[in-house]
Design an enzyme around this catalytic site. Structure first.
Site, PDB file in Angstrom:
ATOM      1  N   GLU A  88      -3.389   7.591  -4.179  1.00 38.56           N
ATOM      2  CA  GLU A  88      -3.348   6.325  -3.444  1.00 38.56           C
ATOM      3  C   GLU A  88      -3.208   5.149  -4.405  1.00 38.56           C
ATOM      4  O   GLU A  88      -3.974   5.024  -5.352  1.00 38.56           O
ATOM      5  CB  GLU A  88      -4.621   6.157  -2.614  1.00 38.56           C
ATOM      6  CG  GLU A  88      -4.647   4.865  -1.803  1.00 38.56           C
ATOM      7  CD  GLU A  88      -5.947   4.682  -1.051  1.00 38.56           C
ATOM      8  OE1 GLU A  88      -5.942   4.863   0.179  1.00 38.56           O
ATOM      9  OE2 GLU A  88      -6.972   4.380  -1.702  1.00 38.56           O
TER      10      GLU A  88
ATOM     11  N   TYR B  57       0.859  -1.191   0.000  1.00 26.21           N
ATOM     12  CA  TYR B  57       0.000   0.000   0.000  1.00 26.21           C
ATOM     13  C   TYR B  57       0.888   1.232   0.000  1.00 26.21           C
ATOM     14  O   TYR B  57       1.915   1.274   0.696  1.00 26.21           O
ATOM     15  CB  TYR B  57      -0.905   0.034   1.235  1.00 26.21           C
ATOM     16  CG  TYR B  57      -1.651   1.344   1.398  1.00 26.21           C
ATOM     17  CD1 TYR B  57      -2.894   1.526   0.807  1.00 26.21           C
ATOM     18  CD2 TYR B  57      -1.104   2.401   2.119  1.00 26.21           C
ATOM     19  CE1 TYR B  57      -3.585   2.719   0.939  1.00 26.21           C
ATOM     20  CE2 TYR B  57      -1.779   3.599   2.254  1.00 26.21           C
ATOM     21  CZ  TYR B  57      -3.016   3.758   1.655  1.00 26.21           C
ATOM     22  OH  TYR B  57      -3.679   4.948   1.782  1.00 26.21           O
TER      23      TYR B  57
END
Length: 405
Positions: A213, A125
């Protein structure tokens, strides 16, 4: 301004950021053709159908009408057609959309990234955004990427790393290497991650993004580092520098009242309460919303008419508030510093007359420039508009209106 996944990926490619390739389509027929292109180009029967909405959690979300997930792996033309039919036009409900969900108008037919055994592949992530408390950009990253990243942040926050970057400069080499090291990479994967993060940060700055993101950030068994998914928000205030990016706006994904407010240069955010409010200045708007809650109501919106409001602007704001069926009362709280109170009062009167019979209580508090003239206009208008001078008085009127609703 939010972007769809397929739009964000196209922008990242311009900065040398490797992404999962795909083709965005809006019909099952086009989905079949896109699948054939993906199959021919990458030599795999597997592909991924991904619903395109401005929200995360699509993999776990379900289309209300068909019960299918928003992200599905397919391995044939028939299957891609069936899945696309079940997703397109449906309402996808995810943890981020709430029960209202969002209608899916496009799907992305993407290449299969899981083309080999699981032994060496890994999901990470990574996101970039502004840390307002430090006044610096921050890169947040974790070895635990994928659909459960929210649970990771909640249950094991120690697995979330942060790297701060001074806004006036670029990401330094040692910082990119630190990120790759903390992700446990080595060899070619380490080098590829350093390059990936460096280029991603350049994209963040170059596009005037407010949030970027990547989840999952994928390491394949051949050590390639690829953005499998991407969420990107652009700074609205910087769009004047990027007319090409402004053209990518999808108003179908936005609240219609917020879109309409933007056309009149109004700062409007839809909320879930029962008291509509119109204020000039963000600080006064926040204080007014607090006052509404303390008076027993719930704000139905944030509406800042700004310092250059005129009668037409106020009327437009008034009409937008009235479109919300939940609104049981309206509070107009204006401090006339730059904006003249009599202009606001005239806007309220014009809107009231033009809209016909209005049963909702309207409380108007006007203080500052031409406040006396404004009060006279309201009092002599013959309309059922309640005038207040003190904030406490306005609060009492709001409380009374909410209690009677």
């Amino acid at each position: 301004m939010n972007l769809h996944e397929y739009q964000a990926k196209e922008l990242l490619k311009k900065y040398g950021v490797p992404v999962q390739e795909g083709i965005a389509v809006s019909t099952p027929h086009d989905a079949e053709e896109a699948y054939r292109q993906i199959k021919t180009q990458y030599g795999s029967n597997f592909a991924v159908v991904k619903a395109q909405i401005h929200a995360g959690g699509r993999g776990k979300g379900k289309v209300r009408e068909t019960g299918i997930n928003g992200v599905k792996v397919v391995k044939s033309v028939d299957e891609v057609c069936e899945v696309s039919q079940k997703i397109l036009g449906g309402t996808l409900v995810t943890i981020q959309t709430g029960e209202a969900g969002k209608v899916v108008n496009k799907v992305l037919i993407a290449q299969d990234m899981y083309y080999d055994g699981p032994s060496e592949r890994k999901e990470f992530y990574l996101s970039i955004l502004l840390d307002r408390s430090k006044g610096e950009n921050v890169i947040m990253y974790s070895t635990e990427g994928g659909m459960d990243i929210e649970e990771v942040a909640h249950k094991t926050p120690e697995k979330i790393f942060k790297e701060w970057v001074y806004p006036a400069g670029l990401l330094q080499g040692y910082q990119a290497r630190k990120i790759a090291f903390n992700l446990g990479l080595k060899g070619d994967a380490f080098k590829n991650m350093v390059k990936f993060v460096t280029n991603l940060y350049k994209a963040y700055l170059g596009l005037d993004a407010s949030m970027l993101e990547i989840n999952p950030l994928f390491k394949a068994s051949d050590d390639k580092i690829v953005a499998v998914d991407c969420k990107m928000n652009l700074d609205d205030n910087a769009l004047m520098r990027h007319p090409d990016l402004a053209a990518m706006r999808d108003v179908a994904e936005e609240d219609p009242t917020e879109v309409e407010a933007g056309k009149h240069n109004l700062n409007f955010v839809k909320l879930d309460g029962n008291v509509g409010c119109m204020v000039n200045g963000a600080g006064l708007a926040m204080a007014t919303m607090d006052m509404i809650k303390l008076s027993g109501g719930e704000p139905a919106n944030f509406l800042d008419v700004g310092g250059t409001a005129n009668a037409q602007t106020v009327e437009a704001g008034f009409r937008i508030i009235m479109k919300d069926p939940k609104v049981k009362a309206i509070l107009i709280n204006i401090f006339g510093g730059i904006v003249r109170c009599d202009r606001v009062a005239q806007g309220v009167i014009d809107a009231y007359k033009n809209m016909g019979n209005i049963e909702i209580p309207i409380i108007v508090r006007l203080q500052g420039t031409n406040a006396e003239e404004a009060k006279k206009l309201i009092d002599e208008s013959g309309l059922k508009v309640q005038s207040a001078i003190l904030l406490s008085e306005a609060a009492q009127l709001v409380n009374k209106a909410v209690a009677a609703a």
